[in-house]
Design an enzyme around this catalytic site. Structure first.
Site, mmCIF file in Angstrom:
data_model
loop_
_atom_site.group_PDB
_atom_site.id
_atom_site.type_symbol
_atom_site.label_atom_id
_atom_site.label_comp_id
_atom_site.label_asym_id
_atom_site.label_seq_id
_atom_site.Cartn_x
_atom_site.Cartn_y
_atom_site.Cartn_z
ATOM 1 N N LEU A 62 -45.690 -110.380 160.288
ATOM 2 C CA LEU A 62 -46.596 -110.368 160.913
ATOM 3 C C LEU A 62 -46.041 -111.428 162.289
ATOM 4 O O LEU A 62 -46.013 -112.446 161.799
ATOM 5 C CB LEU A 62 -47.933 -110.710 160.878
ATOM 6 C CG LEU A 62 -48.965 -111.382 160.690
ATOM 7 C CD1 LEU A 62 -49.389 -112.805 162.024
ATOM 8 C CD2 LEU A 62 -50.020 -110.644 159.963
ATOM 9 N N ARG A 63 -46.498 -111.385 163.265
ATOM 10 C CA ARG A 63 -46.249 -112.306 164.498
ATOM 11 C C ARG A 63 -47.347 -112.520 165.368
ATOM 12 O O ARG A 63 -47.952 -111.338 165.974
ATOM 13 C CB ARG A 63 -45.196 -111.265 165.444
ATOM 14 C CG ARG A 63 -44.185 -110.914 165.210
ATOM 15 C CD ARG A 63 -42.807 -109.849 165.975
ATOM 16 N NE ARG A 63 -43.352 -108.964 166.372
ATOM 17 C CZ ARG A 63 -43.000 -107.970 166.699
ATOM 18 N NH1 ARG A 63 -42.615 -108.709 167.861
ATOM 19 N NH2 ARG A 63 -43.960 -106.351 166.176
ATOM 20 N N LYS A 105 -37.813 -114.264 153.126
ATOM 21 C CA LYS A 105 -39.002 -114.329 153.927
ATOM 22 C C LYS A 105 -38.412 -115.917 154.701
ATOM 23 O O LYS A 105 -37.989 -115.683 155.752
ATOM 24 C CB LYS A 105 -40.154 -115.212 153.093
ATOM 25 C CG LYS A 105 -41.252 -115.956 154.546
ATOM 26 C CD LYS A 105 -41.818 -114.627 155.604
ATOM 27 C CE LYS A 105 -42.226 -115.754 157.199
ATOM 28 N NZ LYS A 105 -42.591 -115.006 157.991
ATOM 29 N N ALA A 153 -32.996 -115.977 176.883
ATOM 30 C CA ALA A 153 -32.813 -117.516 176.857
ATOM 31 C C ALA A 153 -34.314 -118.136 177.137
ATOM 32 O O ALA A 153 -34.911 -117.588 178.094
ATOM 33 C CB ALA A 153 -31.649 -117.977 177.848
ATOM 34 N N GLY A 154 -33.968 -119.353 176.798
ATOM 35 C CA GLY A 154 -35.187 -120.207 177.210
ATOM 36 C C GLY A 154 -35.322 -121.819 176.925
ATOM 37 O O GLY A 154 -34.392 -122.446 176.312
ATOM 38 N N CYS A 192 -44.040 -121.321 162.440
ATOM 39 C CA CYS A 192 -43.548 -120.752 161.081
ATOM 40 C C CYS A 192 -41.760 -120.957 161.136
ATOM 41 O O CYS A 192 -41.459 -122.129 160.300
ATOM 42 C CB CYS A 192 -43.032 -119.560 161.463
ATOM 43 S SG CYS A 192 -45.003 -118.555 161.180
ATOM 44 N N LYS A 241 -41.007 -125.118 160.961
ATOM 45 C CA LYS A 241 -41.201 -125.682 159.666
ATOM 46 C C LYS A 241 -40.275 -124.754 158.672
ATOM 47 O O LYS A 241 -39.597 -125.339 157.621
ATOM 48 C CB LYS A 241 -42.691 -125.799 159.338
ATOM 49 C CG LYS A 241 -43.094 -124.746 158.971
ATOM 50 C CD LYS A 241 -44.495 -124.474 158.361
ATOM 51 C CE LYS A 241 -45.415 -123.234 158.401
ATOM 52 N NZ LYS A 241 -44.236 -122.472 157.477
HETATM 53 P P1 NAD Z 1 -53.635 -121.177 158.952
HETATM 54 O O1 NAD Z 1 -52.929 -122.790 159.407
HETATM 55 O O2 NAD Z 1 -53.859 -121.121 160.528
HETATM 56 O O3 NAD Z 1 -54.571 -121.521 157.908
HETATM 57 C C1 NAD Z 1 -54.558 -121.548 156.375
HETATM 58 C C2 NAD Z 1 -56.087 -121.310 156.120
HETATM 59 O O4 NAD Z 1 -56.020 -121.492 154.915
HETATM 60 C C3 NAD Z 1 -57.025 -122.908 156.883
HETATM 61 O O5 NAD Z 1 -57.459 -122.128 157.646
HETATM 62 C C4 NAD Z 1 -57.232 -124.167 156.102
HETATM 63 O O6 NAD Z 1 -58.955 -124.323 155.831
HETATM 64 C C5 NAD Z 1 -57.159 -122.771 154.407
HETATM 65 N N1 NAD Z 1 -57.438 -123.288 153.525
HETATM 66 C C6 NAD Z 1 -56.379 -124.430 153.215
HETATM 67 N N2 NAD Z 1 -57.067 -124.805 151.370
HETATM 68 C C7 NAD Z 1 -57.238 -123.602 151.005
HETATM 69 C C8 NAD Z 1 -57.981 -123.162 150.091
HETATM 70 N N3 NAD Z 1 -58.345 -123.883 148.778
HETATM 71 N N4 NAD Z 1 -59.106 -122.112 149.427
HETATM 72 C C9 NAD Z 1 -59.629 -121.537 151.097
HETATM 73 N N5 NAD Z 1 -58.911 -121.808 151.576
HETATM 74 C C10 NAD Z 1 -57.810 -122.763 152.453
HETATM 75 O O7 NAD Z 1 -52.389 -120.639 158.221
HETATM 76 P P2 NAD Z 1 -51.763 -119.784 158.590
HETATM 77 O O8 NAD Z 1 -50.911 -119.362 160.531
HETATM 78 O O9 NAD Z 1 -52.627 -118.223 158.223
HETATM 79 O O10 NAD Z 1 -50.209 -119.878 157.611
HETATM 80 C C11 NAD Z 1 -50.827 -119.291 156.218
HETATM 81 C C12 NAD Z 1 -49.258 -119.222 155.919
HETATM 82 O O11 NAD Z 1 -48.503 -117.924 155.749
HETATM 83 C C13 NAD Z 1 -47.684 -120.403 155.362
HETATM 84 O O12 NAD Z 1 -47.224 -120.272 154.892
HETATM 85 C C14 NAD Z 1 -47.546 -119.652 157.031
HETATM 86 O O13 NAD Z 1 -45.691 -120.355 156.926
HETATM 87 C C15 NAD Z 1 -47.234 -117.932 156.340
HETATM 88 N N6 NAD Z 1 -47.034 -117.282 157.908
HETATM 89 C C16 NAD Z 1 -48.060 -117.244 158.898
HETATM 90 C C17 NAD Z 1 -47.774 -116.816 160.065
HETATM 91 C C18 NAD Z 1 -47.948 -117.192 161.152
HETATM 92 O O14 NAD Z 1 -47.308 -116.323 162.487
HETATM 93 N N7 NAD Z 1 -49.007 -118.181 161.658
HETATM 94 C C19 NAD Z 1 -46.501 -115.269 160.079
HETATM 95 C C20 NAD Z 1 -46.035 -115.778 158.947
HETATM 96 C C21 NAD Z 1 -46.403 -116.043 157.740
#
Ligand code: NAD
Length: 431
Positions: A153-154, A204, A252-253, A260, A263
């Site tokens: 998702l975006r 991914k 471009a930007g 994401c 990292k």
């Molecule tokens: P985020 O930081 O917004 O959310 C993570 C949540 O997990 C936090 O609220 C944290 O408090 C909680 N957490 C930590 N330990 C926990 C536990 N033991 N039990 C319950 N909750 C716990 O992160 P995010 O952006 O949702 O990303 C989550 C994962 O998905 C990452 O690996 C990220 O790379 C991946 N991802 C993110 C996106 C994006 O657009 N944000 C898209 C695809 C994949």
């Protein structure tokens, strides 16, 4: 189906809300008590278009609940999604300690068969580590399966992306887990690609790396365009019309940011290194991205001459439009640098100002684009929010001390801006 979701962030919350909307019984868990309190009071901890409506609706219909009690949520469910953060460690590798914590809790409390789904972005071979962790802490010695189901998702378009995905990737090692996941996603009517767990994990990282490479590629081309007097918008259009290339991710930007791409690209480089492969192509992608911010700062310095004591208006802080997410946003580096050179910053963003306050110091936040432009010596555009494309430029010009706009997202037509008497500087075009 009964589902537990560990993590109520961008991914966990959207996943929980959407699975509830599809008719499942979902418990979404977070260790952050404040977040859960907010969600239980119908306050969204993040800005995501359309999210609030489906959260409120499914809570009311008792298909979605929020709690900090992970143990009970796991016990009561058939499927557990791990959606916790995997932030970068100092050395750039993914910090998997949150994933490990959830895996240990699952192992301690599960009393019946569970499908444990990695949705967080994790390095290849994490599935094996999660399996091992659960196996060795499996207090009640119950059967379980691990599945890798990466999320694509975006932010800003998350609900639509979840409900209408280009593809769903399911990496599974057992037929039973495959069938359960297939049934779960069946209502979406989407293309499902079944793979082994490691391939799903790599899909991914490889997808994000490829998209980041596309952005760095067009930014490199933008630099050639600037030197030669060509126009990168035309070049990108000409390239994008080729079906093999496609037009997306060719804007471009000032480079990519967010939680994401930076990292994940760094993590993929580290994973490859550990596996004995030097992924030099990705290092270059990263390098171009870093340089792009530097080039933009140089443009500002060149156009303004002296930065010290000047006031710079900023439109856009979030790493992209339609989100309040400031994590690894290019605006952080650019604004900090301008402040270190003595600039006063007055900024506006439709959603990200609250989050920005925790990351940037001494910024004056303004309530709209016009207030951000008032009395400034230059206005810089860092996020391409669509509302910026509709601003009244004549009004902006009258409010500014000097009518200089430095556009890091190429949202305006250069000749139109010049005809309005704006000194307009953008990326990859003749300025
Ligand atoms: P985020 O930081 O917004 O959310 C993570 C949540 O997990 C936090 O609220 C944290 O408090 C909680 N957490 C930590 N330990 C926990 C536990 N033991 N039990 C319950 N909750 C716990 O992160 P995010 O952006 O949702 O990303 C989550 C994962 O998905 C990452 O690996 C990220 O790379 C991946 N991802 C993110 C996106 C994006 O657009 N944000 C898209 C695809 C994949």
């Amino acid at each position: 189906m009964k589902i537990a979701i560990a993590g109520a962030g961008y991914v966990g919350l959207v996943t929980a809300a959407c699975f509830a909307e599809l008719g499942n019984q979902v418990t979404c868990v977070d260790i952050d008590d404040e977040k859960i309190k907010k969600l239980n009071s119908n306050i969204m901890p993040i800005y995501e278009p359309g999210l609030m409506e489906i959260v409120v609706k499914n809570k009311r219909e008792q298909k979605l609940k929020f709690t900090t009690d992970l143990k009970s949520a796991i016990k009561d469910s058939e499927i557990v999604f791990i959606c916790v953060g995997t932030p970068p460690k100092k050395n750039g590798e993914a910090d998997l300690s949150y994933v490990e914590n959830v895996a240990k809790t699952i192992a301690e409390v599960m009393e019946s068969y569970k499908v444990i789904v990695e949705k967080s972005t994790v390095p290849v071979e994490t599935g094996e580590k999660v399996w091992q962790t659960i196996k060795s802490n499996n207090r009640h010695n119950v059967d379980f399966d691990i599945v890798s189901n990466p999320e694509f998702l975006r932010e800003g378009n998350a609900i639509e992306d979840f409900m209408k995905p280009d593809r769903i990737v399911i990496g599974a090692s057992s037929e039973k887990a495959k069938r359960i996941m297939e049934n779960l996603y069946n209502p979406l009517n989407a293309k499902i690609l079944f793979t082994d767990i490691k391939s799903a994990e790599i899909i991914k990282h490889a997808s994000n790396s490829f998209l980041a490479a596309k952005i760095s590629f067009i930014n490199a081309i933008a630099n050639i365009c600037e030197i030669t007097g060509a126009n990168v918008d035309h070049v990108a259009e000409g390239m994008g019309l080729d079906k093999r290339i496609g037009k997306s991710f060719l804007n471009a930007g000032i480079g990519y940011g967010g939680f994401c791409f930076p990292k994940d690209i760094e993590a993929f480089i580290r994973i490859s290194e550990k596996l004995g492969y030097d992924f030099r192509l990705l290092r270059e992608v990263q390098g171009i991205n870093e340089n792009q911010k530097e080039f933009f700062i140089k443009k500002i310095e060149k156009s303004m001459w002296i930065i010290k004591g000047k006031t710079i208006g900023v439109l856009g802080l979030a790493f992209k439009p339609n989100t309040d997410d400031m994590r690894f946003a290019p605006s952080i580096d650019i604004i900090s640098r301008l402040q270190s050179e003595g600039a006063n910053i007055q900024a506006y963003d439709p959603q990200a100002m609250e989050n920005s306050k925790t990351m940037l110091k001494d910024v004056e936040y303004r309530q709209n684009p016009y207030d951000a432009a008032k009395g400034c010596d230059a206005l810089i555009i860092l996020t391409e929010w669509s509302e910026f494309k509709d601003i009244d430029i004549a009004k902006i010009k009258n409010l500014m001390n000097r009518p200089l706009i430095i556009d890091g997202r190429n949202i305006f037509d250069a000749s139109h801006m010049q005809s309005l008497g704006i000194e307009y500087v953008s990326i990859g075009r003749k300025n």
